[in-house]
Scaffold this motif. Structure first.
Motif, PDB file in Angstrom:
ATOM      1  N   UNK A  50       0.878  -1.167   0.000  1.00 26.77           N
ATOM      2  CA  UNK A  50       0.000   0.000   0.000  1.00 26.77           C
ATOM      3  C   UNK A  50       0.923   1.227   0.000  1.00 26.77           C
ATOM      4  N   UNK A  51       0.586   2.249  -0.753  1.00 29.59           N
ATOM      5  CA  UNK A  51       1.452   3.440  -0.853  1.00 29.59           C
ATOM      6  C   UNK A  51       2.923   3.028  -1.076  1.00 29.59           C
ATOM      7  N   UNK A 237      -9.612  -2.916  -6.443  1.00 32.49           N
ATOM      8  CA  UNK A 237      -9.022  -2.784  -5.110  1.00 32.49           C
ATOM      9  C   UNK A 237      -8.980  -1.278  -4.840  1.00 32.49           C
ATOM     10  N   UNK A 238      -9.577  -0.855  -3.734  1.00 32.14           N
ATOM     11  CA  UNK A 238      -9.668   0.575  -3.432  1.00 32.14           C
ATOM     12  C   UNK A 238      -9.096   0.841  -2.045  1.00 32.14           C
ATOM     13  N   UNK A 239      -8.200   1.803  -1.980  1.00 29.55           N
ATOM     14  CA  UNK A 239      -7.510   2.134  -0.727  1.00 29.55           C
ATOM     15  C   UNK A 239      -7.834   3.577  -0.354  1.00 29.55           C
ATOM     16  N   UNK A 240      -8.414   3.738   0.834  1.00 28.58           N
ATOM     17  CA  UNK A 240      -8.841   5.070   1.267  1.00 28.58           C
ATOM     18  C   UNK A 240      -8.575   5.206   2.767  1.00 28.58           C
ATOM     19  N   UNK A 241      -7.832   6.225   3.144  1.00 27.30           N
ATOM     20  CA  UNK A 241      -7.496   6.463   4.549  1.00 27.30           C
ATOM     21  C   UNK A 241      -6.934   5.220   5.236  1.00 27.30           C
ATOM     22  N   UNK A 242      -6.051   4.522   4.541  1.00 31.98           N
ATOM     23  CA  UNK A 242      -5.360   3.372   5.123  1.00 31.98           C
ATOM     24  C   UNK A 242      -6.161   2.079   5.130  1.00 31.98           C
ATOM     25  N   UNK A 256     -10.118  -4.491   4.945  1.00 29.63           N
ATOM     26  CA  UNK A 256      -9.147  -4.468   6.036  1.00 29.63           C
ATOM     27  C   UNK A 256      -8.407  -3.149   6.064  1.00 29.63           C
ATOM     28  N   UNK A 257      -7.521  -3.024   6.916  1.00 29.92           N
ATOM     29  CA  UNK A 257      -7.248  -3.911   8.033  1.00 29.92           C
ATOM     30  C   UNK A 257      -6.771  -3.046   9.188  1.00 29.92           C
ATOM     31  N   UNK A 279     -15.791   2.044   8.247  1.00 26.05           N
ATOM     32  CA  UNK A 279     -14.969   2.460   7.103  1.00 26.05           C
ATOM     33  C   UNK A 279     -15.506   1.839   5.812  1.00 26.05           C
ATOM     34  N   UNK A 280     -15.874   0.567   5.888  1.00 24.35           N
ATOM     35  CA  UNK A 280     -16.331  -0.144   4.684  1.00 24.35           C
ATOM     36  C   UNK A 280     -17.628   0.474   4.151  1.00 24.35           C
ATOM     37  N   UNK A 281     -18.583   0.751   5.055  1.00 26.51           N
ATOM     38  CA  UNK A 281     -19.881   1.268   4.614  1.00 26.51           C
ATOM     39  C   UNK A 281     -19.756   2.679   4.068  1.00 26.51           C
ATOM     40  N   UNK A 282     -18.816   3.449   4.595  1.00 25.71           N
ATOM     41  CA  UNK A 282     -18.678   4.808   4.076  1.00 25.71           C
ATOM     42  C   UNK A 282     -17.976   4.800   2.709  1.00 25.71           C
ATOM     43  N   UNK A 283     -17.012   3.904   2.517  1.00 21.04           N
ATOM     44  CA  UNK A 283     -16.328   3.844   1.217  1.00 21.04           C
ATOM     45  C   UNK A 283     -17.221   3.218   0.146  1.00 21.04           C
ATOM     46  N   UNK A 284     -17.879   2.097   0.483  1.00 21.02           N
ATOM     47  CA  UNK A 284     -18.681   1.344  -0.489  1.00 21.02           C
ATOM     48  C   UNK A 284     -20.044   1.027   0.154  1.00 21.02           C
ATOM     49  N   UNK A 285     -21.000   1.957   0.099  1.00 20.75           N
ATOM     50  CA  UNK A 285     -22.275   1.772   0.819  1.00 20.75           C
ATOM     51  C   UNK A 285     -23.015   0.485   0.456  1.00 20.75           C
ATOM     52  N   UNK A 286     -22.765  -0.040  -0.733  1.00 17.38           N
ATOM     53  CA  UNK A 286     -23.451  -1.268  -1.149  1.00 17.38           C
ATOM     54  C   UNK A 286     -23.112  -2.448  -0.226  1.00 17.38           C
ATOM     55  N   UNK A 287     -21.970  -2.343   0.481  1.00 19.48           N
ATOM     56  CA  UNK A 287     -21.573  -3.452   1.362  1.00 19.48           C
ATOM     57  C   UNK A 287     -22.551  -3.628   2.531  1.00 19.48           C
TER      58      UNK A 287
END
Ligand SMILES: Cc1cc2nc3c(=O)[nH]c(=O)nc-3n(C[C@H](O)[C@H](O)[C@H](O)COP(=O)(O)OP(=O)(O)OC[C@H]3O[C@@H](n4cnc5c(N)ncnc54)[C@H](O)[C@@H]3O)c2cc1C
Length: 364
Positions: A50-51, A237-242, A256-257, A279-287
């Protein structure tokens, strides 16, 4: 007698065994519990740090070597065993960067496809995003493997090739003699070999203590959750705020993680579960609409800067170390195994081994 005994049958130990057997050596693996049920099972399988531009070049060199090796490795393992490790080039979308210029420079130096993208383009790439991601880069050539399948395939191929595997048999210590290791001690008796490799993940430092080598490798807990979704719902694969989402081929999405310095405590926590869900619901609400199938924790073999330790013990001539891969042991595994085998067999290595040597990492 064995040519080589490898202590630890995670992804690093098993791939090292594959490399050494390909060089014509006989190999025995000693595993404390069951093969690849620790960090190598718990990981996400992203084939990139990551990064990545925030790591020392030694990590990027090894990652590049491994990324080139992965397609051939997965194809060979699928052919040998019928188990497909599901290598997917799903691309990696990373957001919220305040070091975009550094990322672009790094990509140029390591010849990695990386493009800064707008929030609109990010939304096109991953239509399920719930937030307009700012300051993004897109790396279309990066991907993932399904690490539990990869390690199952590895074990099957090693069995087939005639590797010996002792499970539920921890290494307890060493029988040393005249600057060498004569045998590894186990409850079932000493096992002798010409050479020994310690690939014991988070447990490596403890196992080496009596050899006079003090390595700064420590357990770092990571927790993840798994959603069960339909294939194709999430694509990148989406990485947002770690934190990151990894969509598997069958529709499952890993999220994760955590990064927790809690020693060898491997249990999951309610707090981490709630934080990961948020974190998951805010990035990908469909989850939110998908069932959560699983929540687990694993112990990464943490090292101070993420550079793994690969090479001979500074004082014991036939003892080698391949450990300390921290957050990147899946992506770095093929290159690490090759580098260790090069050193053990006296072959010329493809890259400079100096940054990975145990004496460089050792705590004086
Ligand atoms: C939540 C999480 C997410 C991750 N995501 C990614 C990712 O996306 N991409 C990536 O590249 N990496 C990722 N990682 C990191 C990666 O999983 C590890 O770096 C890698 O698995 C380390 O492999 P290993 O073989 O060294 O360790 P392990 O898989 O832990 O294997 C070590 C083995 O040694 C055995 N052992 C220990 N002591 C002894 C002993 N005394 N005798 C015999 N056997 C012993 C253990 O039982 C174990 O089976 C992640 C890790 C976690 C936890």
């Amino acid at each position: 007698m064995n040519d080589v005994v490898i202590v630890g049958a995670g992804i690093i130990g098993m791939l090292t065994a594959r490399e050494l057997m390909a060089a014509g050596l006989s190999v025995t693996l000693l595993e404390r519990r069951q093969p690849a049920k620790e960090s190598s099972w718990a990981g996400g399988g992203i084939l990139s740090p990551l990064y990545p531009w925030r790591y020392p070049d030694a990590v990027s060199e090894l990652a590049r070597m491994s990324q080139h090796a992965y397609p051939g490795l997965c194809e060979a393992l699928a052919g040998e065993t019928g188990i497909d490790p599901e290598l997917e080039i799903s691309g990696l979308l990373t957001s919220g960067l305040d070091d975009m210029a550094e990322a672009v420079r790094w990509a140029g130096r390591f010849d990695v496809q990386l493009e800064p993208v707008s929030a609109e383009r990010a939304m096109q790439l991953e239509p399920q995003l719930g937030v307009a991601l700012q300051d993004c880069v897109w790396m279309p050539g990066l991907g993932q493997v399904r690490n539990p399948r990869l390690t199952r395939a590895l074990r099957a191929s090693l069995d087939h090739a005639g590797a010996k595997m002792h499970v539920n048999r921890p290494a307890l210590g060493w029988v040393m003699e005249a600057g060498r290791i004569r045998a590894v001690r186990t409850a079932g008796g000493d096992i002798e070999a010409d050479a020994f490799v310690v690939a014991s993940g988070a447990w490596t430092a403890g196992l080496l203590k009596d050899t006079g080598l003090s390595l700064p490798i420590q357990p770092v807990r990571g927790q993840m959750i798994l959603f069960r979704g339909p294939p194709g719902l999430v694509r990148r694969i989406t990485l947002h705020e770690g934190r990151y989402a990894i969509p598997r081929r069958d529709g499952r999405v890993l999220f994760g993680s955590t990064l927790e310095y809690t020693g060898f405590e491997k249990h999951t926590t309610r707090e981490a579960f709630e934080s990961l869900c948020q974190s998951a619901f805010s990035l990908l609400p469909t989850l939110k609409d998908l069932p959560i199938e699983c929540h687990w924790a694993g112990l990464r073999p943490g090292s101070p800067d993420g550079v793994p330790v690969i090479g001979p013990h500074p004082e014991l001539s036939n003892l080698y170390v391949c450990a300390g891969h921290f957050r990147n042991g899946v992506v770095l595994a093929p290159g690490s195994a090759r580098l260790l085998a090069d050193q053990l067999t006296g072959r010329q290595a493809a890259i400079d081994v100096a940054p990975y040597l145990p004496e460089v990492a050792s705590v004086k």
